[in-house]
Design an enzyme around this catalytic site. Structure first.
Site, PDB file in Angstrom:
ATOM      1  N   HIS A  98       3.812  -2.467   3.377  1.00  0.00           N
ATOM      2  CA  HIS A  98       3.844  -0.948   2.902  1.00  0.00           C
ATOM      3  C   HIS A  98       5.270  -0.598   2.271  1.00  0.00           C
ATOM      4  O   HIS A  98       6.256  -0.941   2.709  1.00  0.00           O
ATOM      5  CB  HIS A  98       3.636   0.119   4.146  1.00  0.00           C
ATOM      6  CG  HIS A  98       2.090   0.007   4.543  1.00  0.00           C
ATOM      7  ND1 HIS A  98       1.798  -1.213   5.717  1.00  0.00           N
ATOM      8  CD2 HIS A  98       1.095   0.799   4.316  1.00  0.00           C
ATOM      9  CE1 HIS A  98       0.536  -1.008   6.137  1.00  0.00           C
ATOM     10  NE2 HIS A  98       0.023   0.004   5.322  1.00  0.00           N
ATOM     11  N   HIS A 103      -5.736   3.064  -4.927  1.00  0.00           N
ATOM     12  CA  HIS A 103      -5.718   3.382  -3.733  1.00  0.00           C
ATOM     13  C   HIS A 103      -6.060   4.907  -3.560  1.00  0.00           C
ATOM     14  O   HIS A 103      -5.566   5.585  -2.128  1.00  0.00           O
ATOM     15  CB  HIS A 103      -4.581   3.047  -2.968  1.00  0.00           C
ATOM     16  CG  HIS A 103      -4.327   2.899  -1.469  1.00  0.00           C
ATOM     17  ND1 HIS A 103      -5.191   1.974  -0.992  1.00  0.00           N
ATOM     18  CD2 HIS A 103      -3.595   3.228  -0.544  1.00  0.00           C
ATOM     19  CE1 HIS A 103      -5.027   2.001   0.524  1.00  0.00           C
ATOM     20  NE2 HIS A 103      -3.981   2.771   0.764  1.00  0.00           N
ATOM     21  N   ASP A 135       1.003  -1.212  -0.037  1.00  0.00           N
ATOM     22  CA  ASP A 135      -0.101  -0.016   0.146  1.00  0.00           C
ATOM     23  C   ASP A 135       0.856   1.193   0.019  1.00  0.00           C
ATOM     24  O   ASP A 135       2.105   1.366   0.422  1.00  0.00           O
ATOM     25  CB  ASP A 135      -0.797   0.148   1.213  1.00  0.00           C
ATOM     26  CG  ASP A 135      -2.159  -0.796   0.968  1.00  0.00           C
ATOM     27  OD1 ASP A 135      -2.322  -1.180   0.066  1.00  0.00           O
ATOM     28  OD2 ASP A 135      -2.947  -0.843   1.917  1.00  0.00           O
ATOM     29  N   ASP A 136       0.388   2.265  -0.375  1.00  0.00           N
ATOM     30  CA  ASP A 136       0.451   3.746  -0.290  1.00  0.00           C
ATOM     31  C   ASP A 136       1.757   4.139  -1.257  1.00  0.00           C
ATOM     32  O   ASP A 136       2.292   5.276  -1.242  1.00  0.00           O
ATOM     33  CB  ASP A 136       1.014   4.145   1.198  1.00  0.00           C
ATOM     34  CG  ASP A 136       0.111   3.852   2.169  1.00  0.00           C
ATOM     35  OD1 ASP A 136      -1.033   3.797   1.687  1.00  0.00           O
ATOM     36  OD2 ASP A 136       0.195   3.628   3.218  1.00  0.00           O
ATOM     37  N   HIS A 175      -5.562   9.641  -0.862  1.00  0.00           N
ATOM     38  CA  HIS A 175      -5.474   8.870   0.370  1.00  0.00           C
ATOM     39  C   HIS A 175      -6.357   9.390   1.616  1.00  0.00           C
ATOM     40  O   HIS A 175      -5.961   9.691   2.797  1.00  0.00           O
ATOM     41  CB  HIS A 175      -4.071   8.720   1.106  1.00  0.00           C
ATOM     42  CG  HIS A 175      -3.824   7.519   1.654  1.00  0.00           C
ATOM     43  ND1 HIS A 175      -4.233   7.425   3.098  1.00  0.00           N
ATOM     44  CD2 HIS A 175      -3.432   6.110   1.630  1.00  0.00           C
ATOM     45  CE1 HIS A 175      -3.816   6.314   3.683  1.00  0.00           C
ATOM     46  NE2 HIS A 175      -3.404   5.525   2.721  1.00  0.00           N
TER      47      HIS A 175
END
Length: 752
Positions: free
Chosen positions: A261, A160, A109-110, A164
């Site tokens: 991550h 995603h 993620d991210d 955010h």
């Protein structure tokens, strides 16, 4: 005495008067300047857009930092809450898919992050393991090359969101925008779009609540597959490598969607743990796949939209590959987004460096003005200071006039009250409003009216110099009023034979309006404080047109007033320096002038001033290599004028732009305090300038508003002038409309 008239005969009755040469030139200039004004505004708009885009990408403008916790899930189907981590809506109903035993779906993620994501990709490639990366659109647009490498390596990508945010708080329009912007970024970066989605701040399916469920339903109906997790490494907590490996390991040989991550913070522990984890799972007989790989091998378990009957569905859309080739408008819009972000990524850091340079220059200028102005004031007001024997001989005062009927009487009557002997030469530059007739009708002693066809201010001043009887000539504007002792004070420095010209202290007479008050602050602080500094450094750049005195010999030596530039006052001042003459400032010789009364007139005047100054500096660029005493202006004055009157003002808007930028995208309070600190420094300088000029402090109350409104206009004027200079434009001398409200000197102001 009146010289023979050379002006054309008046038009016959009933016939329309043909426009004068100046009016025709002004009309042509106005028509030519419109495209340049538009270009200047477009440049400003482009800069604003770049800053907004960069702020949006970096600071998540409009981003909602709230994260919902503890909400009810009564509307969510039980089979979704208890089902597998992959949620789709095949056939219009919710369906979940579980990861098979001894199978791992590695998700990240991210990202992408320029530091950590390439290291993750290197590890995955080394171990021949695919990953599924859920990417933040703003990061994709900033690092498109990483996403390209990611896809080419065989990894899978998903959405995603762009900034955010917790979508459960957002409107449907915001949700749609977050998804579409991320898809555009993927299209521009790697030429693909994706059907995979993971919401920020989501983990396992049992975290779905009544607020987020409509978001998943809506996205599912649009063909998106939402991906959750079975096992969380909690690597963002940085618990240590062994803990990350332990927490990411599923129990009892179960399959799992595992979360790591690759961005969002310091990820060195993740980089160290990932190869250990892969080796451990392979040793236990696990295989690695992607979300699409799982869906291709498994049948989803379905549920009704609100907890209806369960069942199985065919593979349907959920079994299609996650990536689709971007085509048409999506592809080109995506590439445009990536290009725009690339420009922003280059521009904003460059502007940041410029801001530091400008900030240092601005503060340095304030410090120089305060220190040198104080020294100048103390030196000039010392009892021991003197120019030499008093100058008592008569002088010639030249008043160029073009359509000055509103002001000419007040100007001439103020000169007639002079305590110093003067002859007054009014050069009528083809006026059509009766200016010459008014001057003649006053019958004031010592006044001569010289008429000429309209040829511009420099020609009028040169004509006045030719008619002058005395060795010292004072030049002023036709809308300016002198105090009785102004001429006497102005000419005293000529007791020093090296002095070729003297600048007086121009004051704004019509300061009762808001625009007038702003200009009053500017004149006292920006002009007169500057002149004290330049005087002490012996590199005065400009004798103001409103009040200046010259040796007739010096004027003739440099060829008189030139019409090569629009700033004939700056032009001749620099020429005098280069000819070896000294130019000084006499702060006690005051003249009251009528400043522009409207924003349009103010723009025209300052545009002419700034453009003319650039012309004069370019004309005298060779002064930089002048030798000896006459080269002092080139060595000292020219660099200071270029830095303080061209370069710094052009880039000074960066201070305000970055202040607004920081208020919106960074820290409002800190940015506001920084801006107030700069304002405080300026206020101190202004207060000291007002003290030196014995002006009333109450006008300083308008200074904050001046910084917010007036200063921005001056920035735009200078930018407009730079655009004109860079495009090779020409601008003619322009006449401002006068009201004649500066009737008599305001007298000496007391400090208040």
């Amino acid at each position: 005495m009146t010289t023979p008239s050379t002006s054309p005969a008046p038009p016959a009755r009933g016939r329309r008067r043909a426009p004068s040469r100046m009016e025709r030139a002004a009309g042509r200039a106005t028509a030519l300047q419109r495209p340049r004004v538009l270009l200047a505004l477009l440049l400003l708009l482009a800069l604003t857009c770049v800053m907004l885009l960069d702020g949006y990408l970096r600071a998540e403008v409009g981003g909602d930092q709230r994260v919902r916790t503890g909400a009810s899930a009564s509307d969510v189907p039980d089979d979704v809450l208890d089902g597998g981590p992959i949620l789709s809506f095949s056939g219009g109903q919710a369906a979940t898919v579980s990861v098979p035993d001894k199978t791992i779906v590695l998700t990240f993620d991210d990202g992408p992050d320029p530091t950590w994501t390439p290291q993750v990709l290197e590890i995955l490639e080394k171990y021949d393991v695919p990953g599924t990366f859920f990417l933040v659109g703003s990061m994709v647009s900033r690092h498109p090359g990483i996403v390209r490498d990611m896809v080419e390596q065989g990894n899978e990508v998903g959405v995603h969101t762009f900034t955010h945010v917790d979508l459960s708080y957002q409107s449907q329009a915001r949700v749609t925008r977050e998804i579409e912007q991320t898809q555009l970024a993927l299209a521009g970066a790697a030429g693909i779009t994706t059907t995979l989605f993971r919401a920020p701040y989501s983990s396992e399916t049992d975290a779905i609540d009544n607020y987020s469920w409509p978001v998943y339903e809506s996205l599912g109906q649009d063909g998106y597959t939402s991906v959750f997790i079975d096992t969380d490494s909690d690597d963002w907590k940085r618990p240590g490598v062994s803990k990350i490996v332990e927490w990411a390991t599923p129990e009892d040989d179960e399959g799992a969607s595992v979360l790591f991550h690759d961005a969002g913070g310091e990820r060195s522990q993740t980089i160290e743990a990932l190869p250990k984890y892969i080796e451990k799972m392979k040793a236990k007989g696990y295989t690695f796949t992607t979300v699409s790989g799982v869906m291709a091998d498994q049948q989803p378990t379905g549920a009704g939209p609100a907890g209806g009957a369960t069942g199985t569905t065919g593979s349907g859309d959920s079994l299609q590959a996650a990536h689709h080739e971007a085509t048409g408008a999506t592809l080109y819009e995506g590439k445009a987004l990536i290009a725009a972000v690339a420009v922003a990524e280059w521009t904003v850091p460059a502007l940041s460096v410029g801001l530091v340079v400008v900030g240092v220059a601005v503060m340095g200028r304030f410090a120089m003005m305060l220190v040198l102005a104080r020294r100048h004031h103390r030196r000039r007001n010392s009892r021991r200071f003197g120019w030499g024997p008093p100058v008592t001989g008569p002088v010639s005062v030249i008043v160029p006039a073009y359509n000055e009927k509103e002001c000419i009487e007040a100007t001439l009557r103020s000169l007639a009250r002079s305590t110093h002997p003067v002859e007054i030469i009014v050069v009528d530059d083809g006026s059509t409003d009766g200016t010459a007739e008014i001057a003649e009708s006053l019958g004031l002693p010592g006044v001569r009216v010289v008429r000429q066809a309209n040829a511009g201010k420099p020609a009028a001043l040169n004509n006045g110099v030719r008619h002058a009887r005395y060795d010292i000539v004072v030049m002023m504007d036709g809308d300016t009023v002198f105090e009785p002792d102004t001429v006497g004070r102005l000419v005293q420095p000529f007791a020093d034979p090296s002095v070729g010209a003297v600048a007086g202290n121009a004051k704004v007479g019509n300061r009762r309006t808001l625009i007038g008050a702003w200009q009053h602050i500017e004149y006292v602080m920006g002009f007169n404080l500057d002149r004290r500094m330049y005087d002490l450094l012996r590199c005065m750049p400009t004798i103001p047109g409103a009040i200046g005195a010259f040796r007739r010999e010096a004027v003739l030596q440099v060829g008189g007033m030139s019409d090569d530039t629009l700033a004939e006052d700056t032009d001749i001042t620099i020429a005098l320096h280069r000819a070896g003459w000294r130019v000084v400032y006499e702060e006690h010789a005051r003249a009251w002038t009528e400043a522009p009364g409207t924003l349009g007139q103010l723009w025209s005047q300052r545009y002419r001033w700034s453009y003319g100054t650039m012309q004069a500096l370019w004309k005298h660029r060779r002064s930089l290599t002048d030798k000896g005493p006459s080269g002092r202006f080139g060595r000292v004055g020219m660099p200071l004028v270029v830095l303080f009157q061209v370069v710094t003002p052009v880039f000074a808007p960066l201070i305000d732009v970055f202040t607004v930028y920081s208020m919106v995208f960074v820290d409002f309070r800190a940015a506001l305090l920084a801006w107030l600190a700069v304002l405080a420094v300026q206020l101190v300088c202004a207060a000291y300038a007002f003290r030196l000029d014995r002006e009333k402090y109450r006008y300083l109350l308008m200074m904050p508003l001046q910084q917010l409104a007036y200063r921005q206009m001056m920035y735009l004027v200078l930018i407009h002038s730079c655009v004109t200079a860079l495009t090779g434009g020409r601008l003619r001398w322009q006449k401002l409309k006068r009201t004649g409200e500066v009737g008599t000197p305001a007298g000496t102001s007391g400090t208040g």
